[in-house]
Design a protein around this motif. Structure first.
Motif, PDB file in Angstrom:
ATOM      1  N   UNK A 122       0.833  -1.205   0.000  1.00 39.12           N
ATOM      2  CA  UNK A 122       0.000   0.000   0.000  1.00 39.12           C
ATOM      3  C   UNK A 122       0.868   1.256   0.000  1.00 39.12           C
ATOM      4  N   UNK A 123       1.920   1.224   0.839  1.00 40.62           N
ATOM      5  CA  UNK A 123       2.787   2.405   0.917  1.00 40.62           C
ATOM      6  C   UNK A 123       3.472   2.632  -0.430  1.00 40.62           C
ATOM      7  N   UNK A 124       3.919   1.537  -1.035  1.00 38.33           N
ATOM      8  CA  UNK A 124       4.611   1.671  -2.316  1.00 38.33           C
ATOM      9  C   UNK A 124       3.694   2.288  -3.358  1.00 38.33           C
ATOM     10  N   UNK A 125       2.421   1.834  -3.404  1.00 39.66           N
ATOM     11  CA  UNK A 125       1.545   2.407  -4.431  1.00 39.66           C
ATOM     12  C   UNK A 125       1.217   3.858  -4.104  1.00 39.66           C
ATOM     13  N   UNK A 126       1.146   4.205  -2.795  1.00 42.32           N
ATOM     14  CA  UNK A 126       0.904   5.607  -2.432  1.00 42.32           C
ATOM     15  C   UNK A 126       2.097   6.461  -2.831  1.00 42.32           C
ATOM     16  N   UNK A 127       3.310   5.925  -2.636  1.00 41.62           N
ATOM     17  CA  UNK A 127       4.515   6.681  -3.021  1.00 41.62           C
ATOM     18  C   UNK A 127       4.559   6.886  -4.518  1.00 41.62           C
ATOM     19  N   UNK A 128       4.160   5.843  -5.256  1.00 36.01           N
ATOM     20  CA  UNK A 128       4.215   5.924  -6.717  1.00 36.01           C
ATOM     21  C   UNK A 128       3.227   6.930  -7.268  1.00 36.01           C
ATOM     22  N   UNK A 129       1.966   6.816  -6.779  1.00 39.40           N
ATOM     23  CA  UNK A 129       0.916   7.573  -7.448  1.00 39.40           C
ATOM     24  C   UNK A 129       0.468   8.780  -6.641  1.00 39.40           C
ATOM     25  N   UNK A 130       0.411   8.630  -5.330  1.00 36.59           N
ATOM     26  CA  UNK A 130      -0.248   9.645  -4.525  1.00 36.59           C
ATOM     27  C   UNK A 130       0.552  10.924  -4.412  1.00 36.59           C
ATOM     28  N   UNK A 131      -0.111  12.007  -4.050  1.00 31.41           N
ATOM     29  CA  UNK A 131       0.595  13.256  -3.776  1.00 31.41           C
ATOM     30  C   UNK A 131       1.396  13.138  -2.473  1.00 31.41           C
ATOM     31  N   UNK A 132       2.189  14.143  -2.185  1.00 33.56           N
ATOM     32  CA  UNK A 132       3.057  14.107  -1.016  1.00 33.56           C
ATOM     33  C   UNK A 132       2.233  13.928   0.256  1.00 33.56           C
ATOM     34  N   UNK A 133       2.624  13.049   1.133  1.00 33.73           N
ATOM     35  CA  UNK A 133       1.920  12.847   2.394  1.00 33.73           C
ATOM     36  C   UNK A 133       0.980  11.664   2.362  1.00 33.73           C
TER      37      UNK A 133
ATOM     38  N   UNK B 230       1.425   8.562   1.418  1.00 22.88           N
ATOM     39  CA  UNK B 230       2.023   7.332   1.922  1.00 22.88           C
ATOM     40  C   UNK B 230       2.054   7.345   3.448  1.00 22.88           C
ATOM     41  N   UNK B 231       2.427   8.517   4.013  1.00 22.27           N
ATOM     42  CA  UNK B 231       2.487   8.615   5.474  1.00 22.27           C
ATOM     43  C   UNK B 231       1.102   8.430   6.089  1.00 22.27           C
ATOM     44  N   UNK B 232       0.088   8.974   5.414  1.00 22.68           N
ATOM     45  CA  UNK B 232      -1.286   8.867   5.903  1.00 22.68           C
ATOM     46  C   UNK B 232      -1.742   7.407   5.898  1.00 22.68           C
ATOM     47  N   UNK B 233      -1.408   6.700   4.835  1.00 25.18           N
ATOM     48  CA  UNK B 233      -1.739   5.273   4.752  1.00 25.18           C
ATOM     49  C   UNK B 233      -1.099   4.527   5.921  1.00 25.18           C
TER      50      UNK B 233
END
Lengths: 248, 502
Positions: free
Chosen positions: B418-429, B431-434
């Motif tokens: 989940x963190x990896x996909x948040x880092x790849x696609x999501x805006x800043x922050x 991944x940390x929120x996940x």
């Protein structure tokens, strides 16, 4: 202003010299008088005579330091250590404070000009820090302790004046603070700071920064170098005849 | 130690002992820069660790060197300001006070205080057996400038820091730097010429500084100077060097001007104009230096005459430490008192005692008491803006994190994915929120749902012993995470168990 070889111009140069913060570079009249002093022996003679009447010696006159004066014994301008720290009337404590302040002053000068040739370097403006000066005195106190190992150094009871000056310094706290967080007046860092601030008020030092680890950083200005040089070259602090008297 | 027995060399000693020594010293000069970098974490409450300090120190040296002239230097506050700007460029998000503090700290450390006797480093001198020696040097010196005020000067050692090659003869290096510049200009490589012009200018300043220091040393020790055998030939040589430099500079200027006039493109013309500025500056410095050297003979003659009446040279002086401080400390407290009085009388400049005229005294005594406002100056009510609390995460990040977490089903999946996909696609922050949501899911608040009697989807997470790896900024247990449904009947039927059973 035109410079004549007259007492008025000579007095004017002395007056400029008495203004602790003024340097020839900041005042054209001062610079002009300094130039006259260096170029015209008659005027220089007039200035020295005028200063002599006030009980002052002219140590040096140049553009960087201005006119540097030094009081002779008994001059109305002569200063005593007590004027710098404020005597409190308790003879034993005042003697101790006088000793500590004298050590701080000599140490500040020694830290600013650690080598003999530094006293001749008219260009450089050295920096000293309060913490460095204290470290310097304490390291020499340790050396003296080692040299006197095994000797009885404790003063006789009731005669605190017989304690040695280095033991008095080493026995003083370095950085003591009161309940309000302010430095106590007799810790060594505060004594050094008081001496440096006094020199700053006389135009011999300038405070440049205040950091907790340094305790304060100061520049030693040109007049201090001239005074220190005189101290190392003029008459000794100790009456020179004394050892021969003992020998006899 | 000698290397005579070494199989590597049949020579009786290290043949390049001199060069080794010079290079060791040249390298030692960079010590203060490394020391700054090493100590940054301990200064400024640890905040300086976020900056790279070594390059700030280099920049400081370059700024000071660039401002140096024969009798002027850089003003500390100017340099500090420029350094603060560079620090701000490194960390724009940090407060401006921190940039200023960092700049002031760097300058304080580089200037140093006197009792530390500048910087020092040990090296081994192989010329005479192998002797360990201590080399002391300064980075910056402070001096009283001709126009008043305290200025900074960079030592020739410090200027060397700006060059990667360090084992040098300054005059030859200046010749070489100008030759490179000339060759670039002649071949029309104006883009390359900008760098070589900058190097040539620094070499010029370095040469100027070495001459200034030599002249100052001669002036200080006139009685020990061999004018005819030593100083005079050096001055003649320096004047010859300057004459050549000025001829080369005139040639380079002509050449650049030709390029400028025939340049077809605006950017080339601009480059040429910049180059001309640099070369003209070098020309001016060389001209001034010629003037100083030409008048040196007269200056020294006058100085010599003056010094006949001056106090003797420093070697006859008492030593402040050995002859003043040590005996003073050895005195008793009672005996050191009069010595302290002498010290204050002799070391502090006298200042004028306040003299009061009777006329002004009477005026002052009779002056009506000053009226004092009981309450002091009126207090102005400060205007306060309502501060909008800044959300810790942007709306985009929250939406992205929600989207990713909504994709978690009954079958457990890994937090690292989940963190990896948040880092790849999501805006800043995002991944940390996940990651935070997953930590919260380790203890899902099922009781509250049961008490409220509502049915809702919740996330449950648990560790299985594996670790998060390869994700920048994240560490710790890699959790398994799955969705569960809380039913109003009060029994949580974890989808996890179903998944596990399946």
């Amino acid at each position: 202003m035109t410079v004549a070889d007259d007492p008025r111009a000579a007095g004017q140069l002395i007056a400029f010299a008495m203004n602790a913060k003024l340097r020839p570079a900041q005042d054209q009249d001062y610079a002009e008088l300094v130039r006259s002093y260096r170029e015209r022996p008659a005027f220089a003679e007039a200035v020295r005579a005028f200063a002599g009447g006030l009980g002052l010696d002219v140590l040096q006159v140049d553009r960087a330091a201005g006119a540097v004066l030094s009081p002779r014994d008994g001059s109305p301008f002569e200063m005593h250590a007590g004027q710098f720290f404020g005597e409190r009337g308790n003879a034993a404590k005042d003697a101790m404070r006088r000793s500590l302040h004298g050590v701080a002053l000599a140490a500040a000068v020694a830290c600013a000009y650690p080598r003999r040739q530094d006293l001749d370097d008219a260009e450089r403006i050295p920096r000293v820090s309060v913490a460095d000066i204290d470290d310097y005195v304490r390291s020499h106190a340790e050396l003296l302790d080692a040299e006197h190992e095994g000797q009885q150094l404790d003063p006789p009871a009731g005669q605190p004046g017989q304690e040695r000056a280095w033991r008095a310094w080493a026995g003083q706290p370095r950085d003591a603070r009161g309940k309000d967080g302010r430095a106590k007046p007799d810790c060594t860092l505060q004594i050094i700071r008081r001496v440096l601030d006094a020199l700053a008020a006389h135009g011999d030092m300038r405070k440049v920064a205040d950091t907790p680890e340094s305790g304060g950083i100061y520049q030693a200005l040109p007049p201090l170098r001239v005074h220190a040089r005189e101290l190392c070259q003029g008459r000794s602090l100790w009456p020179e005849a004394a050892p021969e008297d003992e020998a006899l | 130690m000698t290397l005579a027995a070494s199989p590597l060399s049949s020579a009786p000693a290290i043949p390049s002992a001199q060069a080794l020594m010079r290079r060791a010293k040249a390298l030692a000069v960079t010590d203060p820069l490394h020391r700054l970098e090493d100590h940054k974490g301990r200064a400024g409450g640890g905040e300086f660790a976020a900056y790279t300090v070594r390059d700030l120190a280099q920049y400081a040296i370059e700024l000071v060197a660039g401002a140096m002239d024969f009798d002027r230097g850089a003003i500390e506050s100017d340099v500090t300001e420029a350094l603060a700007a560079a620090a701000a460029a490194q960390q724009p998000g940090r407060p401006a006070e921190e940039h200023a503090e960092l700049a002031a700290w760097v300058m304080r450390e580089l200037i140093g205080t006197s009792s530390a006797r500048g910087f020092s480093a040990d090296y081994t001198d192989y010329a005479d057996g192998a002797t360990r020696r201590t080399f002391t040097f300064r980075v910056f010196d402070e001096f009283e400038a001709a126009g008043g005020g305290v200025h900074l000067r960079a030592s020739t050692e410090a200027i060397n820091v700006l060059f990667s090659s360090m084992d040098i003869d300054i005059a030859s290096e200046e010749i070489a730097a100008q030759a490179v510049l000339e060759s670039h200009v002649d071949r029309g490589r104006l883009d390359r010429a900008a760098d070589s012009a900058r190097a040539a200018k620094l070499r010029t300043i370095q040469y100027q500084e070495s001459i200034r220091a030599k002249l100052a040393a001669v002036r200080r020790n006139l009685d020990t100077v061999d004018w005819d055998g030593d100083v005079s030939p050096q001055i003649v040589e320096a004047l010859g060097h300057l004459e050549q430099r000025q001829a080369v500079e005139a040639r380079i200027l002509d050449s650049i001007q030709d390029r400028r006039d025939s340049a077809a493109r605006d950017d080339l013309r601009r480059q040429a104009v910049k180059l001309i500025d640099v070369v003209v500056d070098c020309q001016r410095r060389h001209r001034e230096l010629s003037g100083h050297l030409s008048s040196a003979r007269e200056t020294f003659r006058a100085e010599l005459a003056r010094q006949k009446f001056a106090p003797p040279a420093s070697m006859n002086l008492r030593d402040l430490t050995a002859d003043i401080i040590r005996p003073l400390l050895a005195e008793t407290v009672a005996a050191s008192g009069p010595l302290a009085d002498q010290l204050f009388a002799r070391l502090a400049s006298p200042s004028a005692p306040a003299v009061m005229g009777v006329g002004s005294l009477i005026d002052q005594l009779l002056a009506p008491p000053r009226e004092r406002a009981q309450l002091g100056a009126p207090v102005e009510a400060p205007e306060l803006d309502d501060a909008e609390p800044e959300p810790a995460f942007s709306d985009d990040a929250v939406a992205a994190a929600e989207r990713i977490l909504a994709g978690v089903g009954g079958a457990p999946c890994r937090l690292s994915g989940l963190i990896a996909s948040a880092l790849d696609s999501g805006p800043q922050g995002a991944a940390r929120l996940v990651w935070l949501e997953a930590l919260g899911a380790c203890s899902p608040n099922i009781g509250a749902d049961v008490a409220a009697g509502r049915q809702r989807r919740r996330l449950a997470a648990w560790p299985d012993g594996s670790q998060l790896r390869g994700l920048p900024g994240f560490a710790g247990d890699d959790l398994l995470i799955a969705a569960i449904t809380v039913t109003p009947a009060g029994a949580a039927r974890p989808a996890v168990q179903e998944a596990a059973a399946a």
